[in-house]
Motif scaffolding. Structure first.
Motif, PDB file in Angstrom:
ATOM      1  N   VAL A 101       0.904  -1.371   0.042  1.00  0.00           N
ATOM      2  CA  VAL A 101       0.134  -0.065  -0.125  1.00  0.00           C
ATOM      3  C   VAL A 101       0.865   1.386  -0.197  1.00  0.00           C
ATOM      4  O   VAL A 101       0.609   2.202  -0.938  1.00  0.00           O
ATOM      5  N   PRO A 102       1.762   1.352   0.978  1.00  0.00           N
ATOM      6  CA  PRO A 102       2.813   2.546   0.947  1.00  0.00           C
ATOM      7  C   PRO A 102       3.518   2.590  -0.470  1.00  0.00           C
ATOM      8  O   PRO A 102       3.455   3.943  -1.115  1.00  0.00           O
ATOM      9  N   TYR A 105       0.923   4.056  -3.290  1.00  0.00           N
ATOM     10  CA  TYR A 105       0.553   5.360  -2.916  1.00  0.00           C
ATOM     11  C   TYR A 105       2.224   6.381  -3.538  1.00  0.00           C
ATOM     12  O   TYR A 105       1.709   7.286  -4.152  1.00  0.00           O
ATOM     13  N   ARG A 109       1.819   8.769  -6.650  1.00  0.00           N
ATOM     14  CA  ARG A 109       2.117  10.258  -6.639  1.00  0.00           C
ATOM     15  C   ARG A 109       3.280  10.821  -7.454  1.00  0.00           C
ATOM     16  O   ARG A 109       3.301  11.947  -7.766  1.00  0.00           O
ATOM     17  N   VAL A 170      -3.752  -1.267  -5.989  1.00  0.00           N
ATOM     18  CA  VAL A 170      -4.142   0.061  -5.107  1.00  0.00           C
ATOM     19  C   VAL A 170      -3.434   1.089  -6.042  1.00  0.00           C
ATOM     20  O   VAL A 170      -4.097   2.439  -5.741  1.00  0.00           O
ATOM     21  N   ALA A 171      -2.541   1.163  -6.899  1.00  0.00           N
ATOM     22  CA  ALA A 171      -1.977   2.162  -7.511  1.00  0.00           C
ATOM     23  C   ALA A 171      -3.232   2.620  -8.503  1.00  0.00           C
ATOM     24  O   ALA A 171      -3.098   3.769  -8.828  1.00  0.00           O
ATOM     25  N   ALA A 174      -5.652   4.711  -6.675  1.00  0.00           N
ATOM     26  CA  ALA A 174      -4.806   6.014  -6.376  1.00  0.00           C
ATOM     27  C   ALA A 174      -4.676   7.008  -7.397  1.00  0.00           C
ATOM     28  O   ALA A 174      -4.982   8.160  -7.308  1.00  0.00           O
ATOM     29  N   LEU A 179      -5.280  11.945  -5.619  1.00  0.00           N
ATOM     30  CA  LEU A 179      -5.094  12.019  -4.218  1.00  0.00           C
ATOM     31  C   LEU A 179      -4.365  13.464  -3.960  1.00  0.00           C
ATOM     32  O   LEU A 179      -4.254  13.808  -2.997  1.00  0.00           O
ATOM     33  N   GLU A 183      -4.984  15.778  -0.877  1.00  0.00           N
ATOM     34  CA  GLU A 183      -4.317  15.925   0.007  1.00  0.00           C
ATOM     35  C   GLU A 183      -3.930  17.501   0.305  1.00  0.00           C
ATOM     36  O   GLU A 183      -3.659  18.128   1.267  1.00  0.00           O
ATOM     37  N   PHE A 197      -2.667  10.981   5.593  1.00  0.00           N
ATOM     38  CA  PHE A 197      -2.652   9.416   5.159  1.00  0.00           C
ATOM     39  C   PHE A 197      -3.742   8.772   5.462  1.00  0.00           C
ATOM     40  O   PHE A 197      -4.261   7.818   4.844  1.00  0.00           O
ATOM     41  N   VAL A 201      -6.155   9.642   2.478  1.00  0.00           N
ATOM     42  CA  VAL A 201      -5.619   8.851   1.595  1.00  0.00           C
ATOM     43  C   VAL A 201      -6.092   7.143   1.579  1.00  0.00           C
ATOM     44  O   VAL A 201      -6.845   6.727   0.650  1.00  0.00           O
ATOM     45  N   LEU A 205      -8.412   4.747  -1.076  1.00  0.00           N
ATOM     46  CA  LEU A 205      -7.870   3.709  -1.561  1.00  0.00           C
ATOM     47  C   LEU A 205      -8.405   2.214  -1.035  1.00  0.00           C
ATOM     48  O   LEU A 205      -7.964   1.249  -1.521  1.00  0.00           O
TER      49      LEU A 205
END
Length: 297
Positions: A101-102, A105, A109, A170-171, A174, A179, A183, A197, A201, A205
């Motif tokens: 997940v990170p 993300y 971005r 997930v990407a 996103a 996002l 943000e 987050f 976020v 997600l």
């Protein structure tokens, strides 16, 4: 004259319908027949395998009687493999969530070329045969005996294989959720990075995380090639046990194990299908809302 014109017009419409609609009906009928034929080709062997696990003697068929003997025998001998598969799938899911997940993300971005290279490297294990990935892990880490003999060795292999599915799912969400804009809005209100987050976020997600989680668990439970190379007699998972039952040359036992395998995997597949339908509906509603907003503007 008007009656003659109406009659002629009716005849022309009837002739046009006969020329154009009849071929369409035949084409639609042919498509349905092909679809049903393919479904039967795929489903009938599964049904026969299930019936083999419930009959006293496969070669005599249902006339030999129905029994749960083979299911009880498989559960008695291989229930440890069932629980081990669930443990491996849960551990694989935990690791892919914490890392995937990170990573997804950050990749969503970033617009740099390096981010695209990293994304391709993450997906690389999918292009390799499972046996090749397993052999690479054995060559690099096989010398660490305690690690090699533990269930975590299989977990690492499953993470390598399933991580791309989590990252891609997930990407994709996103990238479509924009996002960066969300943000920036939260930051303008004074939210810290951690607050953004966890409150902005992650909720956006969620569809991708759930879809990726279902894919990871399903693939981990059913993975055979990579697991077969990495397992030991003490770390035998469900697919490896299935191969062992078919190697026993008793088709009733192997078919009963197949029933057990279906009982574990089918709920996951159904959940994934329902989730996919729900995501399509959400995207359709979102597009309709955006369209209405654009018209109002």
């Amino acid at each position: 004259m008007n009656q003659l014109a109406d009659t002629a017009g009716f005849d022309r419409r009837a002739s046009w319908m006969a020329e154009h609609l009849a071929p369409r009906k035949l084409l639609a009928l042919g498509q349905w027949l092909v679809t049903f034929g393919l479904c039967a080709f795929l489903v009938v062997p599964v049904v026969m395998s299930i019936m083999a696990g419930l009959t006293v003697n496969y070669f005599r068929g249902i006339s030999s009687g129905l029994t749960l003997r083979w299911l009880v025998q498989v559960w008695t001998q291989y229930h440890g493999s069932v629980f081990l598969s669930l443990e491996v799938a849960a551990a694989t899911l935990a690791v892919t969530l914490l890392t995937g997940v990170p990573a997804a993300y950050a990749l969503a971005r970033s617009k740099t070329r390096w981010a695209r290279i990293v994304e391709e490297l993450i997906v690389l294990p999918i292009a390799l045969p499972g046996l090749a990935s397993a052999l690479a892990l054995i060559v690099v880490y096989g010398g660490i005996t305690a690690f090699r003999m533990s269930v975590w060795f299989i977990v690492v292999g499953h993470v390598v294989f399933t991580l791309p599915f989590m990252v891609r799912a997930v990407a994709a969400v996103a990238a479509s959720a924009d996002l960066r804009t969300l943000e920036e809005g939260a930051a303008s209100l004074g939210a810290t990075f951690a607050q953004r987050f966890f409150t902005v976020v992650l909720p956006n997600l969620k569809p991708g995380i759930v879809a990726g989680a279902l894919a990871v668990v399903t693939l981990s439970v059913g993975e055979f090639n990579l697991t077969w190379m990495l397992h030991t007699p003490e770390t035998k998972t469900l697919p490896v046990g299935l191969a062992d039952t078919y190697a026993s040359l008793r088709i009733e036992v192997g078919s009963a194990y197949t029933i057990l395998f279906f009982a574990m995997t089918m709920p996951l597949l159904v959940a994934m299908q329902r989730l996919g339908g729900g995501q399509v509906e959400l995207m359709r509603r979102a597009d309709a809302a955006h369209g209405a907003a654009d018209k109002n503007e």
